[in-house]
Write a protein that holds these residues in place. Structure first.
Motif, PDB file in Angstrom:
ATOM      1  N   TYR A   1      -4.112  14.897  50.247  1.00  0.00           N
ATOM      2  CA  TYR A   1      -4.469  15.602  49.018  1.00  0.00           C
ATOM      3  C   TYR A   1      -4.134  17.086  49.181  1.00  0.00           C
ATOM      4  O   TYR A   1      -4.272  17.628  50.271  1.00  0.00           O
ATOM      5  N   PRO A   2      -3.688  17.762  48.124  1.00  0.00           N
ATOM      6  CA  PRO A   2      -3.399  17.233  46.793  1.00  0.00           C
ATOM      7  C   PRO A   2      -2.094  16.435  46.786  1.00  0.00           C
ATOM      8  O   PRO A   2      -1.134  16.788  47.464  1.00  0.00           O
ATOM      9  N   LEU A   3      -2.075  15.356  46.004  1.00  0.00           N
ATOM     10  CA  LEU A   3      -0.892  14.517  45.921  1.00  0.00           C
ATOM     11  C   LEU A   3       0.217  15.217  45.145  1.00  0.00           C
ATOM     12  O   LEU A   3      -0.057  16.037  44.258  1.00  0.00           O
ATOM     13  N   PRO A   4       1.477  14.906  45.436  1.00  0.00           N
ATOM     14  CA  PRO A   4       2.565  15.410  44.597  1.00  0.00           C
ATOM     15  C   PRO A   4       2.348  15.010  43.141  1.00  0.00           C
ATOM     16  O   PRO A   4       1.765  13.952  42.845  1.00  0.00           O
ATOM     17  N   ASP A   5       2.806  15.841  42.212  1.00  0.00           N
ATOM     18  CA  ASP A   5       2.534  15.626  40.790  1.00  0.00           C
ATOM     19  C   ASP A   5       2.956  14.238  40.313  1.00  0.00           C
ATOM     20  O   ASP A   5       2.232  13.586  39.545  1.00  0.00           O
ATOM     21  N   ILE A   6       4.123  13.750  40.756  1.00  0.00           N
ATOM     22  CA  ILE A   6       4.596  12.460  40.268  1.00  0.00           C
ATOM     23  C   ILE A   6       3.707  11.321  40.772  1.00  0.00           C
ATOM     24  O   ILE A   6       3.448  10.352  40.045  1.00  0.00           O
ATOM     25  N   ILE A   7       3.208  11.435  41.994  1.00  0.00           N
ATOM     26  CA  ILE A   7       2.325  10.406  42.552  1.00  0.00           C
ATOM     27  C   ILE A   7       0.985  10.421  41.827  1.00  0.00           C
ATOM     28  O   ILE A   7       0.479   9.384  41.386  1.00  0.00           O
ATOM     29  N   GLU A   8       0.408  11.602  41.692  1.00  0.00           N
ATOM     30  CA  GLU A   8      -0.872  11.720  40.989  1.00  0.00           C
ATOM     31  C   GLU A   8      -0.731  11.308  39.533  1.00  0.00           C
ATOM     32  O   GLU A   8      -1.590  10.598  38.979  1.00  0.00           O
ATOM     33  N   GLY A   9       0.370  11.739  38.895  1.00  0.00           N
ATOM     34  CA  GLY A   9       0.559  11.416  37.480  1.00  0.00           C
ATOM     35  C   GLY A   9       0.700   9.928  37.233  1.00  0.00           C
ATOM     36  O   GLY A   9       0.097   9.380  36.295  1.00  0.00           O
ATOM     37  N   LEU A  10       1.474   9.239  38.062  1.00  0.00           N
ATOM     38  CA  LEU A  10       1.650   7.798  37.885  1.00  0.00           C
ATOM     39  C   LEU A  10       0.361   7.040  38.170  1.00  0.00           C
ATOM     40  O   LEU A  10      -0.007   6.123  37.439  1.00  0.00           O
ATOM     41  N   ARG A  11      -0.328   7.407  39.234  1.00  0.00           N
ATOM     42  CA  ARG A  11      -1.558   6.691  39.585  1.00  0.00           C
ATOM     43  C   ARG A  11      -2.603   6.840  38.487  1.00  0.00           C
ATOM     44  O   ARG A  11      -3.265   5.876  38.102  1.00  0.00           O
ATOM     45  N   THR A  12      -2.714   8.052  37.944  1.00  0.00           N
ATOM     46  CA  THR A  12      -3.681   8.299  36.877  1.00  0.00           C
ATOM     47  C   THR A  12      -3.299   7.590  35.586  1.00  0.00           C
ATOM     48  O   THR A  12      -4.161   7.061  34.870  1.00  0.00           O
ATOM     49  N   ALA A  13      -1.997   7.561  35.268  1.00  0.00           N
ATOM     50  CA  ALA A  13      -1.546   6.947  34.019  1.00  0.00           C
ATOM     51  C   ALA A  13      -1.610   5.426  34.047  1.00  0.00           C
ATOM     52  O   ALA A  13      -1.899   4.790  33.026  1.00  0.00           O
ATOM     53  N   LEU A  14      -1.344   4.814  35.182  1.00  0.00           N
ATOM     54  CA  LEU A  14      -1.321   3.355  35.284  1.00  0.00           C
ATOM     55  C   LEU A  14      -2.722   2.749  35.305  1.00  0.00           C
ATOM     56  O   LEU A  14      -2.951   1.649  34.774  1.00  0.00           O
ATOM     57  N   TYR A  15      -3.656   3.435  35.922  1.00  0.00           N
ATOM     58  CA  TYR A  15      -4.984   2.872  36.151  1.00  0.00           C
ATOM     59  C   TYR A  15      -5.677   2.368  34.883  1.00  0.00           C
ATOM     60  O   TYR A  15      -6.216   1.250  34.884  1.00  0.00           O
ATOM     61  N   PRO A  16      -5.717   3.125  33.758  1.00  0.00           N
ATOM     62  CA  PRO A  16      -6.461   2.634  32.586  1.00  0.00           C
ATOM     63  C   PRO A  16      -5.951   1.309  32.035  1.00  0.00           C
ATOM     64  O   PRO A  16      -6.722   0.566  31.401  1.00  0.00           O
ATOM     65  N   TYR A  17      -4.693   0.971  32.254  1.00  0.00           N
ATOM     66  CA  TYR A  17      -4.157  -0.304  31.800  1.00  0.00           C
ATOM     67  C   TYR A  17      -4.500  -1.420  32.780  1.00  0.00           C
ATOM     68  O   TYR A  17      -4.815  -2.541  32.380  1.00  0.00           O
ATOM     69  N   LEU A  18      -4.483  -1.102  34.053  1.00  0.00           N
ATOM     70  CA  LEU A  18      -4.766  -2.117  35.061  1.00  0.00           C
ATOM     71  C   LEU A  18      -6.259  -2.397  35.189  1.00  0.00           C
ATOM     72  O   LEU A  18      -6.660  -3.493  35.588  1.00  0.00           O
ATOM     73  N   VAL A  19      -7.101  -1.430  34.850  1.00  0.00           N
ATOM     74  CA  VAL A  19      -8.544  -1.625  35.009  1.00  0.00           C
ATOM     75  C   VAL A  19      -9.055  -2.736  34.098  1.00  0.00           C
ATOM     76  O   VAL A  19     -10.010  -3.445  34.452  1.00  0.00           O
ATOM     77  N   ALA A  20      -8.424  -2.916  32.944  1.00  0.00           N
ATOM     78  CA  ALA A  20      -8.850  -4.004  32.059  1.00  0.00           C
ATOM     79  C   ALA A  20      -8.619  -5.359  32.720  1.00  0.00           C
ATOM     80  O   ALA A  20      -9.458  -6.263  32.632  1.00  0.00           O
TER      81      ALA A  20
END
Length: 252
Positions: free
Chosen positions: A87-106
């Protein structure tokens, strides 16, 4: 009735300043959910661009970005090596992980209900990471893996502690047939009282595979049962191969 195939992804999630949210929102989530339910994995074509692939692969030599380096052969994990980002993660890693999670959590919550697992995951990734950190799982788990001819990754599960998010994502950063040969992403599914099933996932540069970390529900004739999955990479025949792994729980 047990929920196995209902599409409940967070399609109306608030769009923030994260530049990857629009890209992730445009993915065919009904298809991804169906393939996860049916096979335990789903492919996403061109999740990131070739330029983004090259930029990520080039980070591997930046020792200041990583918290640890693992040489697989020293631990019986296979051959090759990987590094965990700090930490802190590179922007692309943090951005993808944050963006993907709300779809996968369902999907994750639906699977847990089906398997009668009491754990539920919060809608936002930062809240799940807070849960991990409160339990002592404070080390980031996104990583880059590097293989050369003769290397492979033994079948395994990325668990790291009590709190485990049951889905993860791997993105291929190299081009098959050009940068390397062999080195296919492989999954096995161990079914009760049956022989194991293998799944070989074809990927091109920039493609992602969304897949099960440890177990998923399967609808049988007598109800829902749980199957266990492991993943790995077959032997590289030639060249060099880089992959990014996006794991949504942190490690102890």
């Amino acid at each position: 009735m047990v929920e196995i195939a209902t599409h409940t992804a967070g399609r109306d999630a608030h769009v923030s300043a994260n530049p990857f949210e629009t890209r992730v929102a445009a993915l065919d989530w009904p298809r991804i959910e169906t393939e996860l339910d049916d096979f335990g994995c789903a492919t996403v074509a061109s999740l990131i661009t070739p330029d983004e692939c090259d930029r990520l692969a080039n980070l591997y030599t930046r020792a200041d970005l990583f918290r640890s380096r693992i040489v697989m052969g020293r631990h019986g994990f296979g051959r090759g090596e990987y590094q965990y980002f700090a930490y802190p993660l590179p922007d692309i890693i943090e951005g993808l992980r944050t963006a993907l999670y709300p779809y996968l959590v369902a999907v994750a919550n639906r699977w847990n209900r089906a398997m009668r697992i009491d754990v539920r995951y919060p809608p936002k990734h930062r809240d799940f990471i807070r849960r991990c950190h409160e339990a002592g799982q404070t080390r980031p788990t996104p990583l880059i893996l590097r293989y050369e001819a003769g290397d492979y990754n033994c079948l395994h599960q990325d668990l790291y502690g009590e709190h485990v998010f049951p889905i993860q994502v791997a993105i291929l950063l190299s081009e098959p047939g050009k940068d390397f040969t062999g080195g296919e992403f492989v999954m096995t599914e161990q079914r009760p009282r049956m022989q194991s099933r293998a799944e070989v996932v074809p990927l091109r540069k920039g493609d992602a595979v969304v897949f099960t970390v440890n177990s998923r529900p399967v609808q049988g004739t007598r109800g829902v049962y749980r199957v266990n999955l492991r993943h790995g990479v077959s032997r590289l025949r030639s060249g060099h191969r880089h992959t990014v792994g996006l794991i949504f729980h942190d490690a102890q």
